[in-house]
Write a protein that holds these residues in place. Structure first.
Motif, short mmCIF file in Angstrom:
data_model
loop_
_atom_site.label_atom_id
_atom_site.label_comp_id
_atom_site.label_asym_id
_atom_site.label_seq_id
_atom_site.Cartn_x
_atom_site.Cartn_y
_atom_site.Cartn_z
N ILE A 169 5.82 0.33 5.09
CA ILE A 169 4.63 -0.37 4.60
C ILE A 169 4.40 -0.11 3.10
O ILE A 169 3.81 -0.93 2.40
N ILE A 170 4.90 1.01 2.60
CA ILE A 170 4.77 1.31 1.17
C ILE A 170 5.57 0.28 0.37
O ILE A 170 5.07 -0.28 -0.61
N GLY A 171 6.80 0.02 0.79
CA GLY A 171 7.64 -0.97 0.14
C GLY A 171 7.08 -2.38 0.28
O GLY A 171 7.17 -3.19 -0.66
N ALA A 220 -1.74 -7.09 -8.35
CA ALA A 220 -2.53 -5.90 -8.69
C ALA A 220 -2.87 -5.09 -7.44
O ALA A 220 -2.85 -3.85 -7.48
N ALA A 221 -3.19 -5.75 -6.35
CA ALA A 221 -3.50 -5.03 -5.11
C ALA A 221 -2.27 -4.25 -4.64
O ALA A 221 -2.39 -3.11 -4.18
N GLY A 222 -1.10 -4.83 -4.76
CA GLY A 222 0.13 -4.13 -4.38
C GLY A 222 0.40 -2.91 -5.22
O GLY A 222 0.91 -1.91 -4.73
N ARG A 265 6.15 -4.80 -2.85
CA ARG A 265 6.78 -6.11 -3.04
C ARG A 265 5.78 -7.26 -3.14
O ARG A 265 6.18 -8.40 -3.42
N ARG A 266 4.50 -6.99 -2.94
CA ARG A 266 3.48 -8.04 -3.10
C ARG A 266 3.53 -8.62 -4.50
O ARG A 266 3.27 -9.79 -4.69
#
Length: 169
Positions: free
Chosen positions: A125-127, A135-137, A131-132
């Motif tokens: 889930i970190i990756g 800014a939220a990513g 990859r989003r």
């Protein structure tokens, strides 16, 4: 103000490895607070850095081509303080002294090392958050890395205290 928050007062401009410098600064500030008996400042700082990061990072990135510039390190500070909170809260509850060179000093090493590992490796889930490309990513991957590092620190502390420590005595 946006620049100061996003770069954690300029620490993001240190080279090389600006994220590691920011993580180290966060740990040192956390240790300073804990050594003064202000353990609660670590989780409070984690919340503040996360909220400020979600505010400042989109504004800092507006109009830039790079969606995750290396000087933006408030995400590392938030994630590192999240990881360190998994040490600060139990230490506060048990009256433990967390020192830099004495006391329960390994308690800050595991969150630091594990956070950097998860932040660089970016599993699962970190990756996905990284990859989003928005800014939220930028913030979310470090929040998740901090949570993973915090849980990992608790597991390592449990293994040490339940398995290794009795065996060494």
């Amino acid at each position: 103000m946006i620049n100061a928050v996003a770069t954690f007062f300029g620490i993001g401009h240190l080279r090389p490895a600006s994220g590691t410098w920011a993580s180290l600064a966060a740990v040192l500030l956390g240790l300073l607070a804990m050594n003064q008996g202000l353990y609660w400042l670590v989780p409070l700082g984690a919340v503040a850095a996360t909220v400020l990061g979600f505010w400042a990072v989109p504004l800092y990135l507006r109009g830039r081509d790079d969606s995750d510039p290396s000087e933006v390190v408030i995400d590392e500070v938030a994630g590192q303080w999240i990881a360190l909170s998994f040490t600060a809260i139990p230490a506060m509850n048990h009256g433990l002294y967390i020192g830099l060179w004495w006391g329960a000093w390994p308690a800050w090493v595991a969150p630091f090392v594990l956070f950097r590992l998860f932040d660089i490796w970016k599993p699962w889930i970190i990756g996905q958050a990284d990859r989003r490309g928005d800014a939220a990513g930028v913030m979310l991957d470090d929040v998740y890395a901090g949570l993973f590092a915090g849980v990992g620190s608790v597991i390592l502390a449990g293994l040490y205290h339940a398995v290794l420590q009795p065996w060494l005595m």
